[in-house]
Design a protein around this motif. Structure first.
Motif, PDB file in Angstrom:
ATOM      1  N   GLU A  56       0.826  -1.196   0.000  1.00  0.00           N
ATOM      2  CA  GLU A  56       0.000   0.000   0.000  1.00  0.00           C
ATOM      3  C   GLU A  56       0.869   1.258   0.000  1.00  0.00           C
ATOM      4  O   GLU A  56       0.598   2.215  -0.729  1.00  0.00           O
ATOM      5  N   ARG A  57       1.931   1.267   0.797  1.00  0.00           N
ATOM      6  CA  ARG A  57       2.835   2.422   0.808  1.00  0.00           C
ATOM      7  C   ARG A  57       3.473   2.622  -0.561  1.00  0.00           C
ATOM      8  O   ARG A  57       3.567   3.754  -1.044  1.00  0.00           O
ATOM      9  N   VAL A  58       3.901   1.536  -1.189  1.00  0.00           N
ATOM     10  CA  VAL A  58       4.491   1.631  -2.531  1.00  0.00           C
ATOM     11  C   VAL A  58       3.461   2.150  -3.527  1.00  0.00           C
ATOM     12  O   VAL A  58       3.752   3.030  -4.345  1.00  0.00           O
ATOM     13  N   LEU A  59       2.237   1.633  -3.455  1.00  0.00           N
ATOM     14  CA  LEU A  59       1.172   2.090  -4.358  1.00  0.00           C
ATOM     15  C   LEU A  59       0.908   3.583  -4.186  1.00  0.00           C
ATOM     16  O   LEU A  59       0.826   4.322  -5.173  1.00  0.00           O
ATOM     17  N   PHE A  60       0.793   4.042  -2.944  1.00  0.00           N
ATOM     18  CA  PHE A  60       0.559   5.461  -2.702  1.00  0.00           C
ATOM     19  C   PHE A  60       1.733   6.299  -3.213  1.00  0.00           C
ATOM     20  O   PHE A  60       1.542   7.354  -3.817  1.00  0.00           O
ATOM     21  N   PHE A  61       2.950   5.844  -2.961  1.00  0.00           N
ATOM     22  CA  PHE A  61       4.116   6.593  -3.432  1.00  0.00           C
ATOM     23  C   PHE A  61       4.100   6.711  -4.952  1.00  0.00           C
ATOM     24  O   PHE A  61       4.301   7.796  -5.502  1.00  0.00           O
ATOM     25  N   ILE A  62       3.856   5.603  -5.629  1.00  0.00           N
ATOM     26  CA  ILE A  62       3.824   5.624  -7.096  1.00  0.00           C
ATOM     27  C   ILE A  62       2.710   6.537  -7.595  1.00  0.00           C
ATOM     28  O   ILE A  62       2.908   7.317  -8.537  1.00  0.00           O
ATOM     29  N   ALA A  63       1.551   6.460  -6.964  1.00  0.00           N
ATOM     30  CA  ALA A  63       0.433   7.324  -7.360  1.00  0.00           C
ATOM     31  C   ALA A  63       0.807   8.795  -7.196  1.00  0.00           C
ATOM     32  O   ALA A  63       0.536   9.613  -8.088  1.00  0.00           O
ATOM     33  N   PHE A  64       1.446   9.146  -6.089  1.00  0.00           N
ATOM     34  CA  PHE A  64       1.859  10.534  -5.870  1.00  0.00           C
ATOM     35  C   PHE A  64       2.926  10.946  -6.884  1.00  0.00           C
ATOM     36  O   PHE A  64       2.865  12.022  -7.465  1.00  0.00           O
ATOM     37  N   TRP A  65       3.917  10.079  -7.069  1.00  0.00           N
ATOM     38  CA  TRP A  65       5.044  10.407  -7.945  1.00  0.00           C
ATOM     39  C   TRP A  65       4.584  10.635  -9.383  1.00  0.00           C
ATOM     40  O   TRP A  65       5.043  11.550 -10.059  1.00  0.00           O
ATOM     41  N   LEU A  66       3.687   9.791  -9.832  1.00  0.00           N
ATOM     42  CA  LEU A  66       3.209   9.897 -11.216  1.00  0.00           C
ATOM     43  C   LEU A  66       2.027  10.853 -11.371  1.00  0.00           C
ATOM     44  O   LEU A  66       1.545  11.061 -12.485  1.00  0.00           O
ATOM     45  N   GLY A  67       1.556  11.404 -10.255  1.00  0.00           N
ATOM     46  CA  GLY A  67       0.409  12.300 -10.313  1.00  0.00           C
ATOM     47  C   GLY A  67      -0.882  11.583 -10.678  1.00  0.00           C
ATOM     48  O   GLY A  67      -1.824  12.191 -11.174  1.00  0.00           O
ATOM     49  N   GLN A  68      -0.937  10.291 -10.403  1.00  0.00           N
ATOM     50  CA  GLN A  68      -2.114   9.468 -10.708  1.00  0.00           C
ATOM     51  C   GLN A  68      -2.925   9.262  -9.432  1.00  0.00           C
ATOM     52  O   GLN A  68      -3.019   8.158  -8.907  1.00  0.00           O
ATOM     53  N   HIS A  69      -3.518  10.324  -8.963  1.00  0.00           N
ATOM     54  CA  HIS A  69      -4.220  10.275  -7.686  1.00  0.00           C
ATOM     55  C   HIS A  69      -5.445   9.364  -7.727  1.00  0.00           C
ATOM     56  O   HIS A  69      -5.865   8.854  -6.696  1.00  0.00           O
ATOM     57  N   LEU A  70      -6.002   9.153  -8.913  1.00  0.00           N
ATOM     58  CA  LEU A  70      -7.146   8.237  -9.018  1.00  0.00           C
ATOM     59  C   LEU A  70      -6.755   6.809  -8.635  1.00  0.00           C
ATOM     60  O   LEU A  70      -7.592   6.047  -8.161  1.00  0.00           O
ATOM     61  N   LEU A  71      -5.509   6.456  -8.834  1.00  0.00           N
ATOM     62  CA  LEU A  71      -5.036   5.137  -8.406  1.00  0.00           C
ATOM     63  C   LEU A  71      -5.182   5.004  -6.887  1.00  0.00           C
ATOM     64  O   LEU A  71      -5.694   4.004  -6.385  1.00  0.00           O
ATOM     65  N   ALA A  72      -4.752   6.032  -6.162  1.00  0.00           N
ATOM     66  CA  ALA A  72      -4.881   6.011  -4.701  1.00  0.00           C
ATOM     67  C   ALA A  72      -6.349   6.031  -4.283  1.00  0.00           C
ATOM     68  O   ALA A  72      -6.755   5.292  -3.386  1.00  0.00           O
ATOM     69  N   VAL A  73      -7.142   6.859  -4.947  1.00  0.00           N
ATOM     70  CA  VAL A  73      -8.571   6.948  -4.622  1.00  0.00           C
ATOM     71  C   VAL A  73      -9.263   5.616  -4.897  1.00  0.00           C
ATOM     72  O   VAL A  73     -10.096   5.154  -4.111  1.00  0.00           O
ATOM     73  N   GLY A  74      -8.927   4.987  -6.010  1.00  0.00           N
ATOM     74  CA  GLY A  74      -9.504   3.681  -6.340  1.00  0.00           C
ATOM     75  C   GLY A  74      -9.172   2.636  -5.288  1.00  0.00           C
ATOM     76  O   GLY A  74     -10.031   1.836  -4.886  1.00  0.00           O
ATOM     77  N   TRP A  75      -7.930   2.628  -4.832  1.00  0.00           N
ATOM     78  CA  TRP A  75      -7.526   1.684  -3.793  1.00  0.00           C
ATOM     79  C   TRP A  75      -8.297   1.946  -2.496  1.00  0.00           C
ATOM     80  O   TRP A  75      -8.776   1.026  -1.838  1.00  0.00           O
ATOM     81  N   LEU A  76      -8.433   3.215  -2.132  1.00  0.00           N
ATOM     82  CA  LEU A  76      -9.176   3.548  -0.917  1.00  0.00           C
ATOM     83  C   LEU A  76     -10.641   3.128  -1.039  1.00  0.00           C
ATOM     84  O   LEU A  76     -11.230   2.620  -0.079  1.00  0.00           O
ATOM     85  N   GLY A  77     -11.217   3.307  -2.211  1.00  0.00           N
ATOM     86  CA  GLY A  77     -12.599   2.860  -2.440  1.00  0.00           C
ATOM     87  C   GLY A  77     -12.733   1.356  -2.298  1.00  0.00           C
ATOM     88  O   GLY A  77     -13.698   0.853  -1.703  1.00  0.00           O
ATOM     89  N   PHE A  78     -11.766   0.634  -2.840  1.00  0.00           N
ATOM     90  CA  PHE A  78     -11.768  -0.826  -2.713  1.00  0.00           C
ATOM     91  C   PHE A  78     -11.682  -1.232  -1.243  1.00  0.00           C
ATOM     92  O   PHE A  78     -12.399  -2.126  -0.788  1.00  0.00           O
ATOM     93  N   LYS A  79     -10.822  -0.562  -0.475  1.00  0.00           N
ATOM     94  CA  LYS A  79     -10.682  -0.889   0.944  1.00  0.00           C
ATOM     95  C   LYS A  79     -11.984  -0.641   1.704  1.00  0.00           C
ATOM     96  O   LYS A  79     -12.357  -1.431   2.573  1.00  0.00           O
ATOM     97  N   VAL A  80     -12.658   0.444   1.383  1.00  0.00           N
ATOM     98  CA  VAL A  80     -13.934   0.743   2.045  1.00  0.00           C
ATOM     99  C   VAL A  80     -14.941  -0.361   1.754  1.00  0.00           C
ATOM    100  O   VAL A  80     -15.626  -0.848   2.662  1.00  0.00           O
ATOM    101  N   ALA A  81     -15.031  -0.760   0.490  1.00  0.00           N
ATOM    102  CA  ALA A  81     -15.989  -1.811   0.124  1.00  0.00           C
ATOM    103  C   ALA A  81     -15.659  -3.125   0.828  1.00  0.00           C
ATOM    104  O   ALA A  81     -16.551  -3.809   1.340  1.00  0.00           O
ATOM    105  N   ALA A  82     -14.389  -3.472   0.874  1.00  0.00           N
ATOM    106  CA  ALA A  82     -13.981  -4.720   1.520  1.00  0.00           C
ATOM    107  C   ALA A  82     -14.267  -4.673   3.019  1.00  0.00           C
ATOM    108  O   ALA A  82     -14.759  -5.639   3.605  1.00  0.00           O
ATOM    109  N   ARG A  83     -13.972  -3.548   3.647  1.00  0.00           N
ATOM    110  CA  ARG A  83     -14.186  -3.430   5.085  1.00  0.00           C
ATOM    111  C   ARG A  83     -15.670  -3.383   5.418  1.00  0.00           C
ATOM    112  O   ARG A  83     -16.104  -3.887   6.437  1.00  0.00           O
ATOM    113  N   TRP A  84     -16.459  -2.781   4.547  1.00  0.00           N
ATOM    114  CA  TRP A  84     -17.910  -2.696   4.765  1.00  0.00           C
ATOM    115  C   TRP A  84     -18.490  -4.095   4.897  1.00  0.00           C
ATOM    116  O   TRP A  84     -19.307  -4.357   5.780  1.00  0.00           O
ATOM    117  N   ALA A  85     -18.064  -4.988   4.023  1.00  0.00           N
ATOM    118  CA  ALA A  85     -18.566  -6.366   4.073  1.00  0.00           C
ATOM    119  C   ALA A  85     -18.175  -7.035   5.385  1.00  0.00           C
ATOM    120  O   ALA A  85     -18.961  -7.785   5.967  1.00  0.00           O
TER     121      ALA A  85
END
Length: 139
Positions: A56-85
C-alpha cells in the motif's frame, strides 16, 4: 540529481518509514482484544497486514510520484468496500441476554477499525513524506 534517483530515494524512504508502522499502531490503537478473541491475536502478526501495508505504501508513493491520484482513490474505495462487508458480520444488535458478547464484538470492531484507519493514514503519510523528500530534496 536525476529523476530516477530521486524516485528511488523517495521510495526507499517510504519503505523505511514503514518499518515503524507496527510501533505506530501499537501506540495509537489502545483497544485490547476481548478475552474471547485473544486466540486471534496471532492474526495481527500473521494475517498478511505487514505485506499489505508495504504494498500500500508503494502504491501510494507511485500514485503521488506519477500524479495518478485516481489510483490512490480507487484503492481507498476498494478498501472501504472490503471493510464494509466485514463490518456487516461483526456488529449486529444483540439477542436477549447476549449483551456481553455484543460488548466484545464492539471492542473487537473498534480495534480492527482503529488499526485499519490508522494504518491506512500512516501509509499515506509515509508515501507523502517519501514523495516530498524525493521531489524536493533528492531532485
Amino acid at each position: 540529481m536525476s529523476e530516477s534517483f530521486a524516485a528511488a530515494g523517495g521510495l526507499v524512504l517510504t519503505i523505511l518509514l514503514g518499518l515503524l508502522s507496527a510501533e505506530f499502531l501499537n501506540a495509537t490503537v489502545r483497544v485490547e482484544l476481548p478475552e474471547r478473541y485473544k486466540s486471534l491475536a496471532a492474526l495481527e502478526q500473521k494475517g498478511g497486514g505487514a505485506y499489505l501495508g508495504l504494498l500500500e505504501r508503494v502504491l501510494f508513493f507511485i500514485a503521488f510520484w506519477l500524479g495518478q491520484h485516481l489510483l490512490a482513490v480507487g484503492w481507498l474505495g476498494f478498501k472501504v468496500a472490503a471493510r464494509w462487508a466485514t463490518w456487516a458480520v461483526l456488529i449486529r444488535p444483540p439477542d436477549a441476554g447476549q449483551i456481553d458478547a455484543f460488548r466484545d464484538s464492539v471492542d473487537l470492531s473498534a480495534r480492527l477499525l482503529g488499526r485499519f484507519l490508522n494504518g491506512t493514514l500512516y501509509n499515506i503519510l509515509c508515501a507523502a513524506v517519501g514523495f516530498v523528500i524525493g521531489k524536493f530534496v533528492f531532485q
